[in-house]
Motif scaffolding. Structure first.
Motif, PDB file in Angstrom:
ATOM      1  N   ALA A  50       0.811  -1.213   0.000  1.00 52.82           N
ATOM      2  CA  ALA A  50       0.000   0.000   0.000  1.00 52.82           C
ATOM      3  C   ALA A  50       0.847   1.268   0.000  1.00 52.82           C
ATOM      4  O   ALA A  50       0.320   2.369  -0.239  1.00 52.82           O
ATOM      5  CB  ALA A  50      -0.924   0.010   1.222  1.00 52.82           C
ATOM      6  N   ALA A  51       2.148   1.150   0.247  1.00 57.30           N
ATOM      7  CA  ALA A  51       3.037   2.312   0.237  1.00 57.30           C
ATOM      8  C   ALA A  51       3.394   2.755  -1.177  1.00 57.30           C
ATOM      9  O   ALA A  51       4.044   3.791  -1.363  1.00 57.30           O
ATOM     10  CB  ALA A  51       4.317   1.995   1.019  1.00 57.30           C
ATOM     11  N   ARG A  52       2.985   1.990  -2.188  1.00 54.37           N
ATOM     12  CA  ARG A  52       3.327   2.330  -3.566  1.00 54.37           C
ATOM     13  C   ARG A  52       2.649   3.624  -3.997  1.00 54.37           C
ATOM     14  O   ARG A  52       1.459   3.817  -3.802  1.00 54.37           O
ATOM     15  CB  ARG A  52       2.913   1.208  -4.523  1.00 54.37           C
ATOM     16  N   THR A  53       3.408   4.516  -4.582  1.00 53.95           N
ATOM     17  CA  THR A  53       2.893   5.760  -5.133  1.00 53.95           C
ATOM     18  C   THR A  53       3.768   6.126  -6.329  1.00 53.95           C
ATOM     19  O   THR A  53       4.533   5.295  -6.819  1.00 53.95           O
ATOM     20  CB  THR A  53       2.878   6.871  -4.060  1.00 53.95           C
ATOM     21  N   GLU A  54       3.655   7.340  -6.820  1.00 56.06           N
ATOM     22  CA  GLU A  54       4.449   7.775  -7.968  1.00 56.06           C
ATOM     23  C   GLU A  54       5.079   9.127  -7.677  1.00 56.06           C
ATOM     24  O   GLU A  54       4.550   9.923  -6.880  1.00 56.06           O
ATOM     25  CB  GLU A  54       3.575   7.863  -9.222  1.00 56.06           C
ATOM     26  N   VAL A  55       6.207   9.389  -8.326  1.00 54.08           N
ATOM     27  CA  VAL A  55       6.860  10.680  -8.175  1.00 54.08           C
ATOM     28  C   VAL A  55       5.922  11.763  -8.706  1.00 54.08           C
ATOM     29  O   VAL A  55       5.448  11.680  -9.838  1.00 54.08           O
ATOM     30  CB  VAL A  55       8.198  10.709  -8.937  1.00 54.08           C
ATOM     31  N   PRO A  56       5.615  12.762  -7.868  1.00 53.31           N
ATOM     32  CA  PRO A  56       4.654  13.786  -8.300  1.00 53.31           C
ATOM     33  C   PRO A  56       5.234  14.717  -9.355  1.00 53.31           C
ATOM     34  O   PRO A  56       6.455  14.844  -9.506  1.00 53.31           O
ATOM     35  CB  PRO A  56       4.362  14.531  -6.999  1.00 53.31           C
ATOM     36  N   ASP A  57       4.333  15.391 -10.070  1.00 57.24           N
ATOM     37  CA  ASP A  57       4.735  16.340 -11.110  1.00 57.24           C
ATOM     38  C   ASP A  57       4.995  17.702 -10.479  1.00 57.24           C
ATOM     39  O   ASP A  57       4.281  18.683 -10.720  1.00 57.24           O
ATOM     40  CB  ASP A  57       3.634  16.427 -12.173  1.00 57.24           C
ATOM     41  N   LEU A  58       6.027  17.739  -9.641  1.00 54.96           N
ATOM     42  CA  LEU A  58       6.424  18.962  -8.956  1.00 54.96           C
ATOM     43  C   LEU A  58       7.937  19.087  -9.029  1.00 54.96           C
ATOM     44  O   LEU A  58       8.673  18.124  -8.740  1.00 54.96           O
ATOM     45  CB  LEU A  58       5.985  18.939  -7.484  1.00 54.96           C
ATOM     46  N   ASP A  59       8.411  20.247  -9.426  1.00 50.01           N
ATOM     47  CA  ASP A  59       9.854  20.436  -9.594  1.00 50.01           C
ATOM     48  C   ASP A  59      10.626  20.140  -8.319  1.00 50.01           C
ATOM     49  O   ASP A  59      11.747  19.627  -8.359  1.00 50.01           O
ATOM     50  CB  ASP A  59      10.139  21.872 -10.052  1.00 50.01           C
ATOM     51  N   ALA A  60      10.028  20.453  -7.153  1.00 48.90           N
ATOM     52  CA  ALA A  60      10.740  20.286  -5.883  1.00 48.90           C
ATOM     53  C   ALA A  60      11.037  18.831  -5.564  1.00 48.90           C
ATOM     54  O   ALA A  60      11.885  18.550  -4.716  1.00 48.90           O
ATOM     55  CB  ALA A  60       9.925  20.911  -4.752  1.00 48.90           C
ATOM     56  N   PHE A  61      10.354  17.876  -6.253  1.00 49.46           N
ATOM     57  CA  PHE A  61      10.536  16.465  -5.947  1.00 49.46           C
ATOM     58  C   PHE A  61      11.275  15.713  -7.057  1.00 49.46           C
ATOM     59  O   PHE A  61      11.225  14.486  -7.125  1.00 49.46           O
ATOM     60  CB  PHE A  61       9.175  15.807  -5.678  1.00 49.46           C
ATOM     61  N   ARG A  62      11.994  16.437  -7.913  1.00 54.04           N
ATOM     62  CA  ARG A  62      12.735  15.786  -8.993  1.00 54.04           C
ATOM     63  C   ARG A  62      13.838  14.873  -8.454  1.00 54.04           C
ATOM     64  O   ARG A  62      14.302  13.972  -9.152  1.00 54.04           O
ATOM     65  CB  ARG A  62      13.341  16.833  -9.928  1.00 54.04           C
ATOM     66  N   PHE A  63      14.263  15.123  -7.200  1.00 54.65           N
ATOM     67  CA  PHE A  63      15.318  14.268  -6.627  1.00 54.65           C
ATOM     68  C   PHE A  63      14.859  12.824  -6.466  1.00 54.65           C
ATOM     69  O   PHE A  63      15.677  11.919  -6.267  1.00 54.65           O
ATOM     70  CB  PHE A  63      15.787  14.825  -5.276  1.00 54.65           C
ATOM     71  N   LEU A  64      13.554  12.571  -6.557  1.00 53.89           N
ATOM     72  CA  LEU A  64      13.038  11.213  -6.434  1.00 53.89           C
ATOM     73  C   LEU A  64      13.003  10.466  -7.764  1.00 53.89           C
ATOM     74  O   LEU A  64      12.756   9.257  -7.789  1.00 53.89           O
ATOM     75  CB  LEU A  64      11.621  11.239  -5.837  1.00 53.89           C
ATOM     76  N   GLY A  65      13.237  11.179  -8.877  1.00 50.01           N
ATOM     77  CA  GLY A  65      13.217  10.527 -10.179  1.00 50.01           C
ATOM     78  C   GLY A  65      12.256  11.215 -11.125  1.00 50.01           C
ATOM     79  O   GLY A  65      11.687  12.272 -10.830  1.00 50.01           O
TER      80      GLY A  65
END
Length: 396
Positions: free
Chosen positions: A67-82
């Motif tokens: 249930a922890a599965r999610t996706e890298v959001p479309d936000l510039d601040a979170f580009r470090f996640l992929g």
């Protein structure tokens, strides 16, 4: 049926036997820094049981549930996640009751002991199928990366004493990981201390890590089964083939109801009893430890698990007291989706028995894990010593 040996001491402090546990839901201070007798140590404070217990990292596997599965959001601040849309498995900074909530903790450390009243926590290594990132987010939603294996390790974080903090833990793929954490500090007198690398085990997902969890399979190149292209079009020739209908039947009476206890959890040892606030009872609180119930019966008739102490507790020189002096507060720690398992009511005494958990008719199929907080209360004139009893668990 299953049996658990329950022990309680009215004098002395019993040694805590090592217990192999999997933590998948609830609060835990995963990186818990301690200092005693001139040594720095890393432990795990497990708040998923009541009262909380300290565990050796070697005895614990942290599970990041599907249930922890999610996706890298479309936000510039979170580009470090992929890249945007990349699947990740994240234990969030803000508690989700359905997931594990790990943090770090220095609240047991006293002021004035360490130089600048701080210790340094470092992630010095990661062994696993994907990248590991720990970040926290400010009140304005701005993320700050604390540890990240993708750009090289070690990464270090200075933490003040008396700190209790949480972050988002992100894993790039399903499978098994070993994270190596280390704590370092300098005493006020200049002595340098270090725990050295300490292994923390994580399981991301339900499997053994053989899959990547991305759902892309291994046959997605669109070529069907054609090993030589013969079905594809030399002169518009139609492929030859036949079809066959397959019929299968599941016997409604098939399957079984299985109750099991991990061999390493067949003995529950309560902490040494202490006087209550009114001074008229010896009391101790502990945990039953996990009990698994698996129902594979297609008819789903429902089930109930109960426990009872027959014969009471036996201590030194023939001293005894009855099973009604031990009560429990049942808990459902995990269950399958839609399984409908509920914890039994709290019981002040188990001499006559009590319900640990149950599932109604039409529910219950799958595997559930039950536990219970244990509470011992005996008169002050009970003879001192170590007492033992057998708790018999029955599933019907």
């Amino acid at each position: 049926m299953a049996a658990v040996l329950v022990g309680a001491a009215l004098v002395g402090t019993p040694a805590r036997a090592a217990e192999a546990v999997v933590l998948s839901q609830g609060h835990t201070d995963a990186v818990d820094v301690h200092y005693a007798n001139g040594r720095l140590a890393l432990k795990i404070k497990d708040d998923t049981v009541s009262p909380a217990v300290e565990r050796d990292p070697a005895d614990v596997t942290f599970q990041v549930l599907p249930a922890a599965r999610t996706e890298v959001p479309d936000l510039d601040a979170f580009r470090f996640l992929g890249a945007v849309g990349t699947p990740i498995w994240m234990l969030p900074q803000v508690q989700d009751p359905a997931l594990l909530w790990p943090g770090w903790n220095t609240t047991t450390l006293d002021s004035g002991v360490f130089k600048n009243d701080k210790v340094t926590i470092s992630l010095v290594g990661v062994d696993g199928p994907g990248a590991v990132t720990l970040f926290d987010t400010s009140s304005l939603g701005v993320p700050a990366v604390r540890f990240a294996s993708a750009d090289g390790l070690p990464d270090s974080l200075d933490v003040a004493v008396h700190t209790h903090a949480h972050a988002s833990w992100v894993f790039g793929a399903t499978g098994r990981y070993t994270l190596k954490f280390q704590a370092d500090a300098v005493l006020a007198n200049g002595t340098v201390l270090s725990t050295g690398p300490v292994n923390y085990r994580f399981l991301v997902g339900d499997d053994d890590g053989s899959g990547d969890g991305n759902g892309d399979g291994d046959g997605g190149d669109g070529d069907g089964d054609g090993d030589d292209g013969s079905g594809g079009g030399d002169g518009g020739q139609e492929p030859n083939g036949v079809s066959k209908s397959i019929t299968a039947e599941i016997d409604a009476g098939a399957g079984a109801l299985v109750l099991s206890v991990d061999p390493e959890d067949r003995e529950a040892t309560l902490p040494a009893a202490t006087l209550n606030t009114t001074g008229d009872r010896w009391e101790s609180n502990g945990a039953l430890r996990p009990v698994s119930v698996t129902d594979t019966r297609a008819a789903q008739p429902g089930w109930s698990v109960s426990g009872r102490i027959d014969g009471g507790f036996t201590g030194p020189d023939g001293a005894t007291f009855g099973g009604d002096h031990l009560g429990w507060t049942p808990q459902v720690t995990t269950q399958a989706a839609g399984q409908g398992v509920v914890a039994g009511p709290a019981a002040t005494g188990l001499g006559a028995g009590g319900v640990l958990g149950s599932a109604p008719a039409g529910k219950g199929r799958g595997t559930a894990e039950l536990d219970a907080g244990l509470r011992l209360s005996v008169p002050t004139d009970t003879a001192p010593g170590t007492y033992r009893a057998t708790l018999t668990l029955t599933a019907i």
